[in-house]
Design a protein around this motif. Structure first.
Motif, PDB file in Angstrom:
ATOM      1  N   ARG A 281       0.887   8.028   9.896  1.00 53.75           N
ATOM      2  CA  ARG A 281       1.164   9.162   9.006  1.00 53.75           C
ATOM      3  C   ARG A 281       0.902  10.486   9.718  1.00 53.75           C
ATOM      4  O   ARG A 281      -0.025  10.600  10.521  1.00 53.75           O
ATOM      5  CB  ARG A 281       0.277   9.052   7.768  1.00 53.75           C
ATOM      6  CG  ARG A 281       0.564  10.121   6.725  1.00 53.75           C
ATOM      7  CD  ARG A 281      -0.324   9.900   5.513  1.00 53.75           C
ATOM      8  NE  ARG A 281      -0.236  11.016   4.574  1.00 53.75           N
ATOM      9  CZ  ARG A 281      -1.086  11.198   3.579  1.00 53.75           C
ATOM     10  NH1 ARG A 281      -2.069  10.341   3.388  1.00 53.75           N
ATOM     11  NH2 ARG A 281      -0.954  12.233   2.776  1.00 53.75           N
TER      12      ARG A 281
ATOM     13  N   ASN B 279      -3.649   0.330  -3.251  1.00 53.72           N
ATOM     14  CA  ASN B 279      -3.496  -0.963  -2.594  1.00 53.72           C
ATOM     15  C   ASN B 279      -3.333  -2.046  -3.648  1.00 53.72           C
ATOM     16  O   ASN B 279      -4.124  -2.127  -4.588  1.00 53.72           O
ATOM     17  CB  ASN B 279      -4.721  -1.284  -1.736  1.00 53.72           C
ATOM     18  CG  ASN B 279      -4.871  -0.314  -0.584  1.00 53.72           C
ATOM     19  OD1 ASN B 279      -3.883   0.150  -0.014  1.00 53.72           O
ATOM     20  ND2 ASN B 279      -6.111   0.021  -0.255  1.00 53.72           N
TER      21      ASN B 279
ATOM     22  N   SER C 178       0.840  -1.195   0.000  1.00 59.06           N
ATOM     23  CA  SER C 178       0.000   0.000   0.000  1.00 59.06           C
ATOM     24  C   SER C 178       0.874   1.244   0.000  1.00 59.06           C
ATOM     25  O   SER C 178       1.870   1.316   0.729  1.00 59.06           O
ATOM     26  CB  SER C 178      -0.910   0.009   1.239  1.00 59.06           C
ATOM     27  OG  SER C 178      -1.660   1.201   1.300  1.00 59.06           O
TER      28      SER C 178
ATOM     29  N   ASP D  92       0.251   5.404   0.403  1.00 60.99           N
ATOM     30  CA  ASP D  92      -0.709   6.461   0.741  1.00 60.99           C
ATOM     31  C   ASP D  92       0.055   7.784   0.711  1.00 60.99           C
ATOM     32  O   ASP D  92       1.023   7.955   1.460  1.00 60.99           O
ATOM     33  CB  ASP D  92      -1.291   6.207   2.133  1.00 60.99           C
ATOM     34  CG  ASP D  92      -2.419   7.162   2.471  1.00 60.99           C
ATOM     35  OD1 ASP D  92      -2.785   7.985   1.619  1.00 60.99           O
ATOM     36  OD2 ASP D  92      -2.935   7.082   3.600  1.00 60.99           O
TER      37      ASP D  92
ATOM     38  N   THR E   5     -13.253   5.625  -3.442  1.00 64.53           N
ATOM     39  CA  THR E   5     -12.404   4.455  -3.658  1.00 64.53           C
ATOM     40  C   THR E   5     -12.865   3.747  -4.923  1.00 64.53           C
ATOM     41  O   THR E   5     -14.018   3.866  -5.351  1.00 64.53           O
ATOM     42  CB  THR E   5     -12.479   3.468  -2.481  1.00 64.53           C
ATOM     43  OG1 THR E   5     -13.836   3.015  -2.331  1.00 64.53           O
ATOM     44  CG2 THR E   5     -12.028   4.109  -1.186  1.00 64.53           C
TER      45      THR E   5
ATOM     46  N   ASP F 171      -5.320   8.903  10.755  1.00 69.70           N
ATOM     47  CA  ASP F 171      -4.466   8.310   9.727  1.00 69.70           C
ATOM     48  C   ASP F 171      -3.278   7.562  10.307  1.00 69.70           C
ATOM     49  O   ASP F 171      -2.297   7.320   9.627  1.00 69.70           O
ATOM     50  CB  ASP F 171      -3.982   9.382   8.747  1.00 69.70           C
ATOM     51  CG  ASP F 171      -3.497  10.641   9.465  1.00 69.70           C
ATOM     52  OD1 ASP F 171      -3.297  10.596  10.686  1.00 69.70           O
ATOM     53  OD2 ASP F 171      -3.329  11.673   8.794  1.00 69.70           O
TER      54      ASP F 171
ATOM     55  N   GLY G 123       3.440  10.855   3.236  1.00 69.03           N
ATOM     56  CA  GLY G 123       2.920   9.570   2.785  1.00 69.03           C
ATOM     57  C   GLY G 123       3.475   8.408   3.569  1.00 69.03           C
ATOM     58  O   GLY G 123       4.348   8.560   4.427  1.00 69.03           O
TER      59      GLY G 123
ATOM     60  N   THR H 288      -4.424   6.787  -2.494  1.00 74.22           N
ATOM     61  CA  THR H 288      -3.955   5.527  -1.920  1.00 74.22           C
ATOM     62  C   THR H 288      -4.048   4.445  -2.979  1.00 74.22           C
ATOM     63  O   THR H 288      -5.077   4.326  -3.662  1.00 74.22           O
ATOM     64  CB  THR H 288      -4.822   5.119  -0.718  1.00 74.22           C
ATOM     65  OG1 THR H 288      -4.791   6.157   0.263  1.00 74.22           O
ATOM     66  CG2 THR H 288      -4.307   3.826  -0.099  1.00 74.22           C
TER      67      THR H 288
END
Length: 536
Positions: A122, A532, A104, A106, A496, A119, A130, A530
Motif C-alpha cells: 500500500r 479481516n 482483508s 485495508d 483492533t 504498510d 487501500g 481494516t
C-alpha cells in the motif's frame, strides 16, 4: 461536505465490499497461527507473551517466523491469555490442510500530504488509498503453498511541490535527492492501481531448515517496527531464501542464519530513468546462548546490483560474501553495486518483562581497516529501542510500552568527505528501495526520528496510543536555523477488535509538518480501518 466527512464516506465504501463478501461466506477456523506477517500486531503480541514467560523464547532477527516455530508455540500455549479467541491453543495443524485464507480490506485517507509507512504494497498518498486481498493456503507435511494476491489503489491527489536543494525539472522525484534515490514524492498525477503478489509463497520446512520462493515481506534485525536494513515498509519482492528455522544448537550456543536472493523493481520516476530491475542479495546471522534465552547478537549484509543482462552467474551467488574493504567498482572493472552492513544486539528478561535492542549500520565500505577505525561513523545510521510488558503470566490483559529511536544524520564529515543520507546511493541511483519505497524504516527516509507507543491488550483486542517524530530537512546543510528546520510530529490513536472469524482495526490521528516550506506549517489529518474476515 467536510474533509472528515469525505474520509468517512470513502472508508465506509471500501469496508462495505468486505462486509458483502462476509455475508455470503462461512468463517475460517484457527485464525492467527499460519503466516504471521512480519511487523504485524500478531507478531508483537507473541513477542510480548514471550517476555511474560507464557511462550518459549525464539529468535526475532529473521522474520516472518517459520510455520514450524508457530506450530511449537501453539502446542504449549494455554487458554489463559488475552487473545485466546484469535490464538487458540491446540495441536499442530493436520498433515494435509487446504483452506481459504480469508479476505482483508485495508482503507484510509490523508487530508493534505503523503503519510504512512510499514504498510507493504500500500502507498498512502493524499486522498483515499487501500488494499483488498484474499487467497488460499495449502499445508501438506513440510510444504506450504500460499496464494494471496493484493489489489492496491491510491487516489493520489495533488499537493504543493516542496522546495529542493538541487536544480531539477524532474517531476515527482524526491526533492532533496532527485539523482540518488528512487523515492518519489508522488507516483505521477493519476490514481495508482496495481495487482501485487502480496504474501504469496511456496515454502519447505524440515530438520531445522527452511527454504522458500516467496513474495512475503522480510524483516531483518531486532527492531519491532523500524529496522535499519530490511522491513515491511516497501512492497514485497520476489525472492529465494534458505536458512535455519530457529537456530542450530551447538555446545557454544545457537547459531541462526538466513540468505536471500531477490529481484527488486523501480518506480516509473527513478533517477536518470535507469532501465531494468536490480539483483539484491542479503544475509543475516545471529548467535544466542545455549539456552536460547536472554541475549542475541548478529550481523546483516545486503547488496544491490543491476540485474545481469546475460543472466545470473556464480559470482552473483557469491554477492553477499564480497570484500568488507575497498570498492571494486572504482579500483578494478566490476559491476556497480551498493552494500549495506549492520551489527545488532538484543537482550531480554522474562523476570522483568523487559527487552532492549540496538543496531548500527553503514552504507558502503571503508577503504581500509585504518579508515574504519578513524571514521567509523561515515555514511552510518543507528537505532535503539525498548519494549516493556506490564502484566502477570496468567492474565486476561496486559500493557506494553515501546520506544524506537533512529538516527541517520549526515555528520560534520560532510565538510571534508562526501556522504549522503542512509538509503541513497551515487552510482546505483535507485538507492535502498523497491518500487519507489524504502526497504528499511520510514523513520530514516531523511535523517531519523522516534516512535513511542503504549498499548493495552485485552480479551477482545488492543487499544493504543502512538506519537512519532521524523526529522525531514529540506537540505543536507548543517546549521539550519530553527525557524527553517523541518520536522513532522504525529499523534495517533489506534486499535483492533477480535471476534470469532473476524477482526477489525482502526487508526485516527494528525501530523503537523513544521516548516514544510520555510516558515509555513501544514497539518494532515488521517484515518483508516481494516476488516479481516476469516483466518488472517
Amino acid at each position: 461536505m467536510s474533509g472528515l466527512a469525505r474520509s468517512l464516506v470513502s472508508l465506509i465504501s471500501m469496508l462495505t465490499i468486505a462486509m458483502a463478501a462476509w455475508s455470503s461466506t462461512g468463517t475460517a477456523q484457527s485464525p492467527g497461527w499460519t503466516g504471521v506477517a512480519a511487523g504485524s500486531d500478531d507478531e508483537l503480541y507473541l513477542r510480548a507473551l514471550q517476555l511474560l514467560g507464557t511462550l518459549p523464547t525464539t529468535s526475532w532477527t529473521s522474520r516472518p517466523l517459520a510455520n514450524t516455530v508457530l506450530d511449537s508455540l501453539r502446542r504449549v500455549i494455554g487458554a489463559a491469555h488475552p487473545w485466546a479467541i484469535r490464538f487458540a491453543p491446540g495441536n499442530s495443524p493436520n498433515s494435509k490442510h487446504l483452506r481459504w485464507r480469508g479476505a482483508s480490506v485495508d482503507a484510509g485517507r490523508n487530508s493534505a500530504f503523503v503519510w504512512g509507512g510499514n504498510d507493504g504494497a500500500r502507498w498512502q498518498g493524499r486522498g483515499t488509498s487501500g488494499t483488498v486481498s484474499t487467497g488460499m493456503l495449502l499445508r501438506w507435511k513440510p510444504l506450504t503453498i500460499r496464494v494471496e494476491p493484493t489489489l492496491v489503489y491510491a487516489q493520489n491527489l495533488a499537493f504543493p511541490v516542496l522546495p529542493t536543494e538541487s536544480n531539477t525539472s524532474a517531476q515527482f522525484t524526491d526533492r532533496m535527492r532527485p539523482t540518488a534515490i528512487d523515492l518519489p514524492d508522488r507516483f505521477g498525477d493519476k490514481p495508482l492501481q496495481r495487482l501485487d503478489a502480496g504474501e504469496s509463497e511456496i515454502r519447505l520446512e524440515g530438520h531445522g531448515f527452511a527454504s522458500a520462493f516467496s513474495n512475503r515481506a522480510l524483516f531483518f534485525g531486532p527492531a519491532i517496527r523500524n529496522p535499519l536494513i530490511l522491513g515491511n515498509n516497501a512492497p514485497g519482492f520476489a525472492h529465494l531464501s534458505f536458512g535455519t528455522i530457529d537456530g542450530v544448537r551447538t555446545p557454544v550456543g545457537r547459531f541462526a542464519a538466513t540468505i536471500v536472493y531477490a529481484r527488486l523493481a523501480q518506480s516509473g520516476f527513478a533517477p536518470d530513468k535507469r532501465e531494468g530491475s536490480r539483483l539484491a542479495a542479503g544475509t543475516v546471522v545471529s548467535w544466542r546462548p545455549p539456552s536460547g534465552k536472554g541475549f542475541e547478537i548478529g550481523a546483516i549484509r545486503f547488496y544491490h546490483r543491476d540485474w545481469p543482462a546475460n543472466g545470473l552467474k556464480l559470482s552473483d551467488v557469491q554477492l553477499p560474501f564480497g570484500s568488507l574493504f575497498g570498492d571494486r567498482e572504482t579500483t578494478v572493472k566490476a559491476p556497480v553495486d551498493n552494500q549495506l552492513l549492520s551489527l545488532f544486539a538484543r537482550a531480554n528478561s522474562t523476570r522483568t518483562g523487559f527487552e532492549v535492542f540496538a543496531e548500527f549500520g553503514r552504507n558502503d565500505r571503508s577503504s581500509s581497516l585504518r579508515d574504519l577505525w578513524v571514521e567509523p561513523e561515515h555514511n552510518s545510521a543507528w537505532s535503539a529501542g525498548v519494549l516493556k510488558v506490564f502484566g502477570q503470566r496468567e492474565t486476561s490483559r496486559f500493557w506494553t510500552t515501546r520506544l524506537e529511536y533512529l538516527n541517520g544524520r549526515t555528520t560534520s564529515l560532510e565538510r571534508f568527505r562526501a556522504q549522503g543520507t542512509f538509503y541513497e546511493h551515487a552510482t546505483l541511483t535507485q538507492g535502498h528501495t523497491n518500487a519507489g519505497q524504502s526497504l528499511g524504516s520510514p523513520m530514516l527516509e531523511r535523517t531519523g526520528g522516534f516512535e513511542f507507543a503504549v498499548d493495552r491488550w485485552a480479551q477482545h483486542g488492543r487499544t493504543g496510543f502512538m506519537i512519532q517524530e521524523r526529522a525531514m530537512p529540506l537540505t543536507r546543510l548543517e546549521g539550519v536555523p530553527a525557524d527553517a528546520a523541518r520536522a513532522q510530529w504525529a499523534v495517533e490513536l489506534n486499535g483492533t477488535r477480535n471476534a470469532q472469524g473476524t477482526g477489525f482495526g482502526w487508526r485516527v490521528g494528525a501530523v503537523r509538518d513544521f516548516n514544510r516550506t520555510p516558515g509555513h506549517d501544514v497539518v494532515n489529518y488521517f484515518l483508516g480501518g481494516t476488516l479481516n474476515i476469516g483466518e488472517r
